[in-house]
Design an enzyme around this catalytic site. Structure first.
Site, short mmCIF file in Angstrom:
data_model
loop_
_atom_site.label_atom_id
_atom_site.label_comp_id
_atom_site.label_asym_id
_atom_site.label_seq_id
_atom_site.Cartn_x
_atom_site.Cartn_y
_atom_site.Cartn_z
N SER A 1 0.81 -1.08 0.07
CA SER A 1 0.00 -0.15 -0.28
C SER A 1 0.83 0.96 0.05
O SER A 1 0.43 2.01 -0.37
CB SER A 1 -0.98 0.18 0.99
OG SER A 1 -1.94 -0.47 1.13
N LYS B 1 0.68 3.41 -2.52
CA LYS B 1 -0.98 4.78 -2.47
C LYS B 1 -0.45 6.22 -2.62
O LYS B 1 -0.92 6.51 -2.72
CB LYS B 1 -2.50 4.30 -1.48
CG LYS B 1 -2.81 3.49 -1.78
CD LYS B 1 -3.52 2.86 -0.09
CE LYS B 1 -4.60 1.49 -0.54
NZ LYS B 1 -4.11 0.31 -0.41
N SER C 1 -6.03 2.76 4.69
CA SER C 1 -5.57 2.19 3.37
C SER C 1 -6.52 1.53 2.87
O SER C 1 -6.42 0.36 2.20
CB SER C 1 -4.25 1.16 3.92
OG SER C 1 -3.99 1.14 3.00
#
Length: 408
Positions: A64, A67, A122
């Site tokens: 993640s 991101k 997340s």
């Protein structure tokens, strides 16, 4: 060329030294002991100096932390006060086992709340809603890849906007640090990644509290808060292991650290980040740069990696994460690799690309990469952590992750 008063060969700037697989550090005291990460990088946010690094360009699954690139690509497009009522179509195609903040179809969210879901929890559901608002997953992936190219993040290959494990989805400690450095120039980005808690809509007039899963920011799971921590993004999947990019400020100086794939241990990625930050702040002006974070091409940055724009040699071209040089079958992101196809997509060819993708999915998968698998039920950030089966759709669970599935 000079970096903080030291004359450095231009070939060393984002080049020769950082391409080597060995640890790079010059003119300073010994690095912290027991650094187990497969790759890491420490840099000065303002100057872009790379103060020390290990396998900076090794391509690894980012989880993640990708991101950050999603935010850097999409964040400025929608005012934070805009409102969006989520539809079932917005939440379609979220990978099984994704981390979720708990978005519900039919509920209206502000853009600010959606970004809180991305940065604090997340939430892949929040990513998919924002991607739908941006014109869809395929368009967003193409824009993220184009953004990575502009930032000169040449190790990065985007398959999905959420960072979930997909064959071929890769980045590096160098590139993730680039994303954080540029993102932190945006006040909203900086504000979201430094938010510890927020109230999130639960339908109707009800809300529930979400907490940031950055343990150095919040001081949780046996860790103390790190003095001066301002973000940025953590990640974990079964294949990627733990990844983290953190930023902290002391005495007016901001340092960035990216740590990827440390040895097993729920807190190792944070402990090694803190150790590198401590080392960097303690060095003052003694450390000599081993390279630099390049500037975006759109902001006048010199092109990195030679005339072709490709980095050569070193760890970046060697074996990387679990999905290096592997192809388990076509996906939207994989079909975006050709520059011409990306341009066509951005010009409005998304319908044809989706049709082509659907037709190919019927064919048997080729290549040798293992299919993404679920994280063990007891692994919010590693094995054996108590209370790891919290459900993101139910407020109050530890770290509010989906039950026994992919984590941040």
């Amino acid at each position: 060329m000079k970096i903080r008063g030291h004359r450095v060969d231009p070939a060393e700037i984002e080049g020769a030294l950082l391409a080597h697989p060995e640890t790079q550090a010059r003119g300073a005291t010994a690095l912290p002991a027991r650094l187990s990460a497969r790759a890491w990088l420490l840099a000065d946010w303002e100057s872009g100096e790379v103060l020390a690094a290990c396998r900076a360009h090794e391509r690894l699954a980012p989880a993640s932390t990708l991101k950050m690139l999603f935010a850097d690509t999409v964040l400025a497009k929608f005012p934070r006060t805009d409102r969006h009522t989520v539809t079932a179509a917005d939440l379609a195609d979220i990978p099984e086992g994704s981390s979720l903040v708990g978005i519900q179809p039919g509920t209206t969210y502000t853009v600010e709340q959606l970004w809180q879901g991305v940065f604090l929890r997340s939430g892949n559901d929040a990513v998919h809603v924002l991607a739908a608002m941006n014109g869809g997953i395929a368009k967003t992936v193409a824009e993220m890849q184009a953004r990575a190219a502009d930032l000169q993040a040449l190790d990065t290959r985007v398959v999905s906007p959420d960072g979930y494990d997909h064959p071929g989805q890769l980045s590096s400690a160098y590139d993730l640090t680039l994303f954080a450095r540029h993102g932190l120039r945006n006040a909203d980005f900086r504000g979201y990644c430094g938010t510890r808690t927020a109230d999130f809509p639960a339908g109707g007039a009800k809300t529930f509290q979400i907490q940031n899963t950055d343990r150095l920011l919040t001081g949780s799971w046996g860790l103390r808060t790190y003095d001066g921590m301002i973000g940025v993004k953590n990640g974990y999947t079964s294949h990627a292991g733990n990844t983290f990019t953190g930023a902290a400020v002391r005495g007016g100086r901001t340092l960035l650290v990216t740590v990827m794939h440390p040895a097993a241990g729920a807190n190792a990625v944070y402990e090694e980040t803190a150790a590198l930050l401590d080392w960097g702040f303690a060095q003052g002006g003694a450390v000599r740069a081993v390279g630099a974070l390049v500037d975006p091409l759109s902001e006048g940055g010199a092109r990195a990696g030679g005339p072709s724009g490709q980095r050569g040699g070193g760890a970046a071209d060697g074996p990387g994460g679990p999905f290096v040089a592997a192809d388990a079958g076509p996906s939207t992101g994989r079909l975006l690799e050709g520059a011409g196809l990306t341009a066509a997509l951005l010009a409005g060819g998304a319908w044809a690309l989706r049709r082509r993708t659907r037709s190919r999915r019927a064919a048997p998968a080729t290549g040798t990469a293992p299919a993404p698998r679920r994280a063990r039920p007891d692994t919010p950030d590693g094995p054996g952590t108590p209370g790891a089966s919290g459900d993101s759709r139910t407020p109050g669970g530890p770290e509010s992750e989906t039950r026994g599935r992919h984590r941040r």
